[in-house]
Design a protein around this motif. Structure first.
Motif, PDB file in Angstrom:
ATOM      1  N   TYR A   6      12.624   5.749  11.294  1.00 47.99           N
ATOM      2  CA  TYR A   6      14.014   6.077  10.967  1.00 47.99           C
ATOM      3  C   TYR A   6      14.155   6.575   9.531  1.00 47.99           C
ATOM      4  O   TYR A   6      13.541   6.041   8.600  1.00 47.99           O
ATOM      5  N   SER A   7      14.993   7.593   9.385  1.00 53.65           N
ATOM      6  CA  SER A   7      15.337   8.128   8.071  1.00 53.65           C
ATOM      7  C   SER A   7      16.831   8.438   8.093  1.00 53.65           C
ATOM      8  O   SER A   7      17.562   7.933   8.935  1.00 53.65           O
ATOM      9  N   SER A   8      17.296   9.284   7.169  1.00 56.71           N
ATOM     10  CA  SER A   8      18.731   9.534   7.080  1.00 56.71           C
ATOM     11  C   SER A   8      18.989  10.930   6.536  1.00 56.71           C
ATOM     12  O   SER A   8      18.183  11.472   5.773  1.00 56.71           O
ATOM     13  N   THR A  17      22.128   8.290  10.217  1.00 53.00           N
ATOM     14  CA  THR A  17      20.756   7.879  10.512  1.00 53.00           C
ATOM     15  C   THR A  17      20.067   8.908  11.398  1.00 53.00           C
ATOM     16  O   THR A  17      20.644   9.404  12.368  1.00 53.00           O
ATOM     17  N   THR A  82       8.543   9.731   5.634  1.00 46.10           N
ATOM     18  CA  THR A  82       8.902   9.374   7.011  1.00 46.10           C
ATOM     19  C   THR A  82       7.907   9.978   7.996  1.00 46.10           C
ATOM     20  O   THR A  82       7.370   9.296   8.876  1.00 46.10           O
ATOM     21  N   ILE A 103      14.706   1.927   6.985  1.00 46.56           N
ATOM     22  CA  ILE A 103      14.836   3.360   6.697  1.00 46.56           C
ATOM     23  C   ILE A 103      13.735   3.690   5.690  1.00 46.56           C
ATOM     24  O   ILE A 103      13.576   2.996   4.672  1.00 46.56           O
ATOM     25  N   ALA A 127      22.594   2.652   5.916  1.00 48.74           N
ATOM     26  CA  ALA A 127      21.566   1.766   6.470  1.00 48.74           C
ATOM     27  C   ALA A 127      22.100   0.340   6.630  1.00 48.74           C
ATOM     28  O   ALA A 127      21.834  -0.330   7.632  1.00 48.74           O
ATOM     29  N   PHE A 135      15.296  -0.791   3.101  1.00 47.42           N
ATOM     30  CA  PHE A 135      15.180   0.629   2.776  1.00 47.42           C
ATOM     31  C   PHE A 135      13.953   0.783   1.882  1.00 47.42           C
ATOM     32  O   PHE A 135      13.873   0.206   0.807  1.00 47.42           O
TER      33      PHE A 135
END
Length: 511
Positions: A6-8, A17, A82, A103, A127, A135
């Motif tokens: 998961y990242s953003s 997200t 990521t 994240i 997050a 994070f």
């Protein structure tokens, strides 16, 4: 093997997200889908070198990476870490059960070290809302992200440190910041202080009124009169920022990467763009819209020095943001809105020569030249500036006086008390916070005049040939003057003082 990590993505000043799916199967190739920009497409070269330089490798198989939701555009190099962790886990070079809890974002150097990213604060806020445990990000962004309570923030130096943490081989303590204590420490008085200004008592008074009511102000005077010096000290008399204001301001600065080790932006911003700035630099925009100077000045001061030297088109794009206190940037497939509630402080010379048309001036300009110079600023823009004040040079006697003037701390106390009165007055109206934001309905309700004050205002408008647009501005400013004195009713003396602050509305101002 299929892996999810998961990242953003930052959109405006908010984040969403992103689920990164990495699948490694039979065949050869590297396929990256989900609307990535060029910086993300190039990431495979950075990832490959970083892995090789740290004892890992990109598997010689078919790698398919999907960044979901696939219809949202992703941009920037912050996804390097990521994707690298996703490839390592999908190829079974990394064994961990922690990927669902974090994240993970960061830009990779070729040696595996992590470079700072933009937008760490809005990403951390999202997050925490989405229920992630923590994070993982570059150490330079840790202080910024750790402002968010209820989220474990791990600042890392390099790829190996991230891998060791995920595999449980090394313990890393989360970065912690007591946001309340940090905010209290950092929100001390600004460096510049009004006590350093010699003379100019009437100008200080005008700026105190502007600060108390949130009024935009323009200073007109010859070179060396102290316009810039006064403008730079205005933030020192504005009320201290609340924690909510500080967080909102920090989010905007985080999006453009101007926070990092600074953490929380606890001082009111002061932005001073050059007169050669473009309209995009001022209000924001670009292919991937970024905040402009007016948004970076949110909750603070935007100082436009030498106002007539700005391109007319650049100034005109400010008209709607000044009114709405937000700017919406539209593109073919999306729109982005940035807040921009700021105080506008402008300064200008009275003529091309820089001096008023008076006998003692070193260089003089004709009234016609002065009028042409003033006409570079449109009437609708001037209509949004409540206070016009003439700044004259300080005489030698005051310049050589060793006594210090009134400190900003005392002026700030009076301004804060006046703002508290306005907060109480507008507590039932969500979009109103101070007098400068009043519309016709609020002016009618809160700026009632007795007959003496009405007669004075009528006489002034007729004798000084004040324009119709000056009427509401005078009432707003007089309301602020009354608030500074903590009185309920506007008196004739308040009206008389407010009339003085409409220089550019008077016919014959140029002689």
């Amino acid at each position: 093997m299929l892996t999810k990590i998961y990242s953003s993505a930052v959109f405006g000043i908010d984040a969403s997200t992103i689920t990164v799916e990495v699948n490694i199967g039979k065949g050869v190739g590297y396929h990256l889908v989900g609307l990535p920009d060029n910086a993300i497409r190039e990431s495979n070269f950075r990832i490959s070198a970083a892995l090789q330089n740290n004892g890992y490798k990109v598997p010689g198989k078919k790698i398919t990476i999907n960044m979901a939701p696939a219809d949202m555009r992703k941009e920037g190099s912050a996804y390097d870490l990521t994707l690298a962790i996703g490839v390592l886990h999908a190829s079974e070079q990394l064994q961990t059960e922690k990927l669902d809890d974090y994240i993970i974002m960061g830009e990779l150097s070729l040696d595996g070290s992590l470079q700072p990213i933009k937008g760490a604060l809005p990403i951390a806020i999202q997050a925490q809302k989405d229920g992630f445990k923590g994070f993982i990000l570059p150490k330079d962004n840790a202080q910024e992200a750790a402002i968010v309570n209820g989220l474990e923030v791990y600042g890392m130096d390099n790829l190996l440190e991230v891998i060791g943490f995920l595999e449980g081989k090394n313990e890393v303590a989360p970065f912690r910041v007591d946001s309340q204590a940090y905010f209290a420490t950092e929100s001390a008085m600004p460096i510049h202080d009004f006590s350093e200004v010699k003379g100019q008592e009437s100008i200080k008074r005008a700026m105190e009124i502007a600060a108390a009511g949130g009024h935009n102000i323009i200073l007109i005077g010859p070179p060396g009169a102290g316009k810039t010096m006064l403008a730079k000290r205005l933030p020192s008399i504005l009320p201290p920022m609340s924690l909510d204001e500080a967080l909102e301001t920090t989010k905007i600065h985080s999006v453009v990467g101007k926070v990092q080790n600074q953490g929380l932006v606890a001082q009111r911003p002061f932005r001073n763009p050059h007169h050669s700035s473009s309209d995009i630099a001022l209000v924001g925009g670009g292919s991937y819209p970024q905040p402009g100077e007016i948004s970076l000045a949110h909750n603070g001061v935007l100082f436009l020095d030498e106002l007539p030297e700005f391109k007319r088109g650049v100034l005109e794009v400010m008209r709607q943001p000044l009114e709405d206190r937000e700017v919406t940037i539209s593109r073919a497939r999306f729109t982005v809105t940035y807040p921009c509630s700021f105080m506008l402080v402008a300064s200008m010379n009275p003529s091309p020569s820089g001096y008023f048309n008076e006998p003692g001036a070193p260089v003089t300009s004709t009234p016609a030249e002065m009028q042409r110079y003033l006409n570079r600023i449109s009437g609708p823009l001037l209509d949004r500036i409540d206070i016009h004040i003439e700044v004259t040079p300080v005489p030698f006697e005051k310049l050589s006086d060793d006594r210090r003037g009134e400190p900003s701390a005392l002026i700030r106390e009076r301004v804060t008390q006046a703002r508290d009165i306005q907060t109480q007055r507008f507590k039932t109206q969500e979009s109103l916070h101070y007098n400068a934001q009043m519309g016709p309905k609020q002016i009618s309700e809160y700026c009632a005049l007795d007959q003496t004050a009405k007669n004075l205002l009528k006489d002034a408008m007729e004798r000084l040939n004040l324009s119709a647009r000056a009427y509401d501005r005078i009432l707003k400013v007089s309301r602020t003057i009354a608030d500074l004195e903590a009185v309920k009713d506007i008196s004739p003396s308040h009206i008389a003082e407010a009339i003085q602050y409409r220089s550019l509305d008077r016919d014959g101002w140029l002689g």
